[in-house]
Design a protein around this motif. Sequence first.
Motif, PDB file in Angstrom:
ATOM      1  N   GLU A  70      -2.016  29.565  10.504  1.00 47.82           N
ATOM      2  CA  GLU A  70      -0.805  29.911   9.772  1.00 47.82           C
ATOM      3  C   GLU A  70       0.208  28.781   9.762  1.00 47.82           C
ATOM      4  O   GLU A  70       0.219  27.908  10.643  1.00 47.82           O
ATOM      5  N   ARG A  71       1.083  28.809   8.752  1.00 49.98           N
ATOM      6  CA  ARG A  71       2.152  27.824   8.612  1.00 49.98           C
ATOM      7  C   ARG A  71       3.218  28.110   9.658  1.00 49.98           C
ATOM      8  O   ARG A  71       3.672  29.241   9.816  1.00 49.98           O
ATOM      9  N   ASN A  72       3.600  27.085  10.387  1.00 49.82           N
ATOM     10  CA  ASN A  72       4.639  27.219  11.397  1.00 49.82           C
ATOM     11  C   ASN A  72       6.007  27.323  10.723  1.00 49.82           C
ATOM     12  O   ASN A  72       6.171  26.931   9.559  1.00 49.82           O
ATOM     13  N   THR A  73       6.983  27.838  11.454  1.00 51.76           N
ATOM     14  CA  THR A  73       8.328  27.981  10.898  1.00 51.76           C
ATOM     15  C   THR A  73       9.148  26.720  11.145  1.00 51.76           C
ATOM     16  O   THR A  73      10.251  26.756  11.706  1.00 51.76           O
ATOM     17  N   ALA A  74       8.580  25.597  10.732  1.00 49.60           N
ATOM     18  CA  ALA A  74       9.251  24.299  10.723  1.00 49.60           C
ATOM     19  C   ALA A  74       9.269  23.842   9.277  1.00 49.60           C
ATOM     20  O   ALA A  74       8.218  23.741   8.638  1.00 49.60           O
ATOM     21  N   SER A  75      10.446  23.590   8.736  1.00 49.58           N
ATOM     22  CA  SER A  75      10.530  23.316   7.308  1.00 49.58           C
ATOM     23  C   SER A  75      11.517  22.208   7.008  1.00 49.58           C
ATOM     24  O   SER A  75      12.442  21.937   7.789  1.00 49.58           O
ATOM     25  N   CYS A  76      11.318  21.576   5.866  1.00 48.60           N
ATOM     26  CA  CYS A  76      12.225  20.527   5.396  1.00 48.60           C
ATOM     27  C   CYS A  76      13.392  21.186   4.656  1.00 48.60           C
ATOM     28  O   CYS A  76      13.202  21.794   3.601  1.00 48.60           O
ATOM     29  N   GLY A  77      14.587  21.043   5.219  1.00 46.27           N
ATOM     30  CA  GLY A  77      15.760  21.641   4.593  1.00 46.27           C
ATOM     31  C   GLY A  77      16.413  20.744   3.556  1.00 46.27           C
ATOM     32  O   GLY A  77      17.290  21.190   2.815  1.00 46.27           O
ATOM     33  N   GLY A  78      15.996  19.500   3.482  1.00 42.93           N
ATOM     34  CA  GLY A  78      16.565  18.572   2.510  1.00 42.93           C
ATOM     35  C   GLY A  78      16.090  17.162   2.768  1.00 42.93           C
ATOM     36  O   GLY A  78      15.561  16.846   3.837  1.00 42.93           O
ATOM     37  N   LEU A  79      16.251  16.305   1.767  1.00 45.77           N
ATOM     38  CA  LEU A  79      15.912  14.890   1.876  1.00 45.77           C
ATOM     39  C   LEU A  79      17.190  14.069   1.849  1.00 45.77           C
ATOM     40  O   LEU A  79      18.107  14.354   1.064  1.00 45.77           O
ATOM     41  N   GLU A  80      17.239  13.067   2.702  1.00 39.59           N
ATOM     42  CA  GLU A  80      18.405  12.187   2.737  1.00 39.59           C
ATOM     43  C   GLU A  80      18.383  11.244   1.523  1.00 39.59           C
ATOM     44  O   GLU A  80      17.331  10.735   1.132  1.00 39.59           O
ATOM     45  N   GLU A  81      19.551  11.024   0.925  1.00 38.63           N
ATOM     46  CA  GLU A  81      19.702  10.029  -0.135  1.00 38.63           C
ATOM     47  C   GLU A  81      20.085   8.716   0.536  1.00 38.63           C
ATOM     48  O   GLU A  81      21.195   8.567   1.055  1.00 38.63           O
ATOM     49  N   LYS A  82      19.187   7.767   0.518  1.00 39.02           N
ATOM     50  CA  LYS A  82      19.328   6.581   1.361  1.00 39.02           C
ATOM     51  C   LYS A  82      19.567   5.308   0.548  1.00 39.02           C
ATOM     52  O   LYS A  82      19.281   5.234  -0.646  1.00 39.02           O
ATOM     53  N   MET A  83      20.034   4.305   1.262  1.00 39.23           N
ATOM     54  CA  MET A  83      20.236   2.977   0.689  1.00 39.23           C
ATOM     55  C   MET A  83      18.911   2.326   0.311  1.00 39.23           C
ATOM     56  O   MET A  83      18.815   1.606  -0.688  1.00 39.23           O
ATOM     57  N   GLY A  84      17.886   2.553   1.126  1.00 33.07           N
ATOM     58  CA  GLY A  84      16.584   1.923   0.891  1.00 33.07           C
ATOM     59  C   GLY A  84      15.463   2.806   1.388  1.00 33.07           C
ATOM     60  O   GLY A  84      15.648   4.007   1.617  1.00 33.07           O
ATOM     61  N   ILE A  85      14.284   2.210   1.547  1.00 36.35           N
ATOM     62  CA  ILE A  85      13.042   2.903   1.923  1.00 36.35           C
ATOM     63  C   ILE A  85      12.916   4.262   1.219  1.00 36.35           C
ATOM     64  O   ILE A  85      12.598   5.274   1.817  1.00 36.35           O
ATOM     65  N   HIS A  86      13.156   4.245  -0.101  1.00 35.07           N
ATOM     66  CA  HIS A  86      13.134   5.490  -0.878  1.00 35.07           C
ATOM     67  C   HIS A  86      11.767   6.150  -0.889  1.00 35.07           C
ATOM     68  O   HIS A  86      11.668   7.367  -1.049  1.00 35.07           O
ATOM     69  N   GLY A  87      10.708   5.370  -0.725  1.00 36.31           N
ATOM     70  CA  GLY A  87       9.363   5.935  -0.770  1.00 36.31           C
ATOM     71  C   GLY A  87       8.985   6.704   0.483  1.00 36.31           C
ATOM     72  O   GLY A  87       7.930   7.344   0.517  1.00 36.31           O
ATOM     73  N   ASN A  88       9.833   6.649   1.513  1.00 37.98           N
ATOM     74  CA  ASN A  88       9.565   7.427   2.719  1.00 37.98           C
ATOM     75  C   ASN A  88      10.448   8.660   2.734  1.00 37.98           C
ATOM     76  O   ASN A  88      11.648   8.576   2.488  1.00 37.98           O
ATOM     77  N   ALA A  89       9.841   9.796   3.032  1.00 41.32           N
ATOM     78  CA  ALA A  89      10.568  11.065   3.038  1.00 41.32           C
ATOM     79  C   ALA A  89      11.359  11.196   4.335  1.00 41.32           C
ATOM     80  O   ALA A  89      10.783  11.437   5.397  1.00 41.32           O
ATOM     81  N   THR A  90      12.662  11.038   4.246  1.00 36.19           N
ATOM     82  CA  THR A  90      13.536  11.171   5.407  1.00 36.19           C
ATOM     83  C   THR A  90      14.155  12.564   5.358  1.00 36.19           C
ATOM     84  O   THR A  90      15.005  12.840   4.514  1.00 36.19           O
ATOM     85  N   CYS A  91      13.746  13.423   6.270  1.00 38.91           N
ATOM     86  CA  CYS A  91      13.991  14.864   6.140  1.00 38.91           C
ATOM     87  C   CYS A  91      14.998  15.405   7.144  1.00 38.91           C
ATOM     88  O   CYS A  91      15.109  14.920   8.272  1.00 38.91           O
ATOM     89  N   VAL A  92      15.694  16.441   6.700  1.00 40.77           N
ATOM     90  CA  VAL A  92      16.370  17.356   7.607  1.00 40.77           C
ATOM     91  C   VAL A  92      15.337  18.427   7.959  1.00 40.77           C
ATOM     92  O   VAL A  92      14.804  19.092   7.079  1.00 40.77           O
ATOM     93  N   MET A  93      15.019  18.557   9.232  1.00 43.93           N
ATOM     94  CA  MET A  93      13.991  19.508   9.657  1.00 43.93           C
ATOM     95  C   MET A  93      14.628  20.696  10.370  1.00 43.93           C
ATOM     96  O   MET A  93      15.388  20.526  11.332  1.00 43.93           O
ATOM     97  N   ASN A  94      14.317  21.879   9.877  1.00 41.41           N
ATOM     98  CA  ASN A  94      14.820  23.116  10.467  1.00 41.41           C
ATOM     99  C   ASN A  94      13.708  23.816  11.238  1.00 41.41           C
ATOM    100  O   ASN A  94      12.625  24.071  10.683  1.00 41.41           O
TER     101      ASN A  94
END
Length: 593
Positions: free
Chosen positions: A245-269
Amino acid sequence: MPRYDAPIRDMQFILHDVLQVQNYSNLPGFAEATPDVIDAILEESGKFAKDVLFPLNKIGDEQGCTRNPDGSVTTPDGFKDAYNQLVENGWPLLGKSEEMGGQNLPYVLQMATSEMTSSANMAFGMYPGLTSGAYEALMAGGSDEQKAMYGPKMASGEWAGTMNLTEPQCGTDLGLIKTKAVPQPDGSYKITGQKIWISGGEQDLTENIIHLVLARIEGGPEGIKGISLFVVPKFIVGEDGSLGERNTASCGGLEEKMGIHGNATCVMNYDEATGWLVGEEHKGMRTMFVMMNEARLGVGMQGLSQAEVAYQNAVDFANDRLQMRSLKGPQAPDKPADPIIVHPDVRRMLMDQKAFIEGARAFTYWTALFGDLHHRSPDETVRQQADDYMALMTPVLKAFLTDRGYKMANEALQVHGGSGFTKEWGLEQFVRDCRITLIYEGTNGIQALDLVGRKLAANGGRAVFSFFAEMDDFVGANADNEDMKVFTDGLAEAKAQLQEGTTWLMQNGMSDFNNAGAASTDYLQLFGLTALAYMWAKMAKVALEKKGSDPFFDDKLITGRYYMTRIMPEAAAHLAKLKTGAEPMMALPADRF
C-alpha cells in the motif's frame, strides 16, 4: 549553443599518474580497476554524459518539474528515459558492494563518473547522487533486515532515496525538529510532521522512494540528543520484496527555485506515515551524518563540475569572439578584429578557471581515494589516517570548491560579456544551478565553523598535524629539484601560513569563541588554497618527469606555475584577515546596522 565534453585526459592523468590507483591492486575492488577498465568506464561515462544527459540540461531548466493534482510529480521531458538508461547500464552499481549486486569498484572512480554526470546535467545527477547517500546511510546504520529489503534496489537505482532533515522552523539547528514518531505495537512508528526542501521527494523516475526521516520519538529528550532516524518508504515493502500500500507520505508542493529546475524539490508531509527505526533510539544524527558527509563531498564536486562546463564554453567563446586588436598589434590581420583570447584580462579569467578546476579535481579525487582506503585497507594505521583526512577535508572540499566553483562559473559568464547574460549561450544556467552548492548540505559558513570548531581539535589535532608533516615531507624530498622550486617554495610558504593560522586559532579561539567564528571562513579559504597548492606540486612532479613526451604535460606545468604565482598570494590576505579576530566584526551594535 553550449556544449560539454568530458575532460577524460585530465581524469586519466590524476587517476593513473598522480594517484597511481593501479598500485592499490592488493585492496578489494582495486584489482578489477585496471587502467584499461578505468579508461573504458571513463570513455563510456563521458559519452552518456555528453550524448544523453547534456541535451536534457536546458530542457530541464526550462520545463522544471510539475506537481499534478493527485500529488504526483512529473520530471522534465526525457528525464525518465535517461534515468532508465542510467539504471539499465548499471552506472549506480559501480562502487556498490557485490553483496548488493554492485561491482565494488573504487569510490574514487565513481567520483569521476559522477563529475561527468553533474557537469552535463546537475539537476539530473542529484537523483542518483542522493539515492547513493541514502543507501550508504542504511548500510552503515540499518538492520540486516533493512539492508536486505532496501539495499539491492537502492544500489541499482531502481528505487530512489532521500534525506529529510529540514523543517520550516529549523535548518542547521536540527535540535528544533518537531516531526514526531509514535511507537506502535508491531515495532513500527507513526511519523507525523512536515519536511521542506527535500530533493527528489516525489518523482516519476522510480517505482519506490525510500525516505530517511529525522524525527523525535514521543517523549524523547529535547535538542539534538533526542533525534532518531527512520526509514519511511513511499510504498510499503512486503517481506517478499513486493510493493504494497501507498504510505501516507506525500508531496505538498514544489519549491520555485533559482536553479536546478529539473530536480523536484518538495515539501513533504508525513501524516502518521509508517516508518521503522534505523539504528538506536535518539542516535539518528550519527547515522544521518554518513549520508550528509557523502553528500558534502558530492556538493563540492558539483562546484567543480559547473566550473568545468562553464569554462569549456568560455574557452570556445574567447577563441571565436572578435573584439578590438591585441595591445601588441594585430594577431589575426586577416580578420576585422582579434579573438578576445589575446587580451590579458580575458586570459586572467580563463587561467583562473583552468588552474582552479584542475587543482580542484586532483583534490577531490585525492580525498575520495582516502574514502576507499578507510573502507578497504587491512592496515589499521592507514584506515585511521584515511578517516582523519576524510573528516578534516570534507568541510574544506565542500565549501572551498563551491565558493570558487561559483566564482569561476561567474568568470566564464563574464568572458561572454552580454552574451553570457542571455539564455541562448547557457552560461546563466550554469551560474544559477551552481549557486545552491554554497547553501545546501550545510552552508559554507557552517562548514567553516565545523572545520575550526570540531575538525581541527579532533584527537588532539592529529589530522591537521599529519597533513602538515606530509607537506613538509614532500617539500623536503623535492628540495634539490630546481625545476620544482616554484612549487616547493610556494607550497612551503602556504603550509607555513596555514600553520600560523592554525596556531592563532588554537591560542585565541578558546579564549573567545567569537574569534574562532570570525576567523573561520578565512581559515577555510586559506586551507583550501594550501590544499590545491599541494595538489599542484604533486601534479608538477609527475608532469616534469613526462615533460616533452606530450604537450599536455607542458600545459600542466604552465597552469601550475600560474596557480603558484597568481592565485596563491591570496593566502596571505586570508591569514592577515583571520588574525584580526572578532572585534572588527562585533563592534557595531545590532540595532545600528
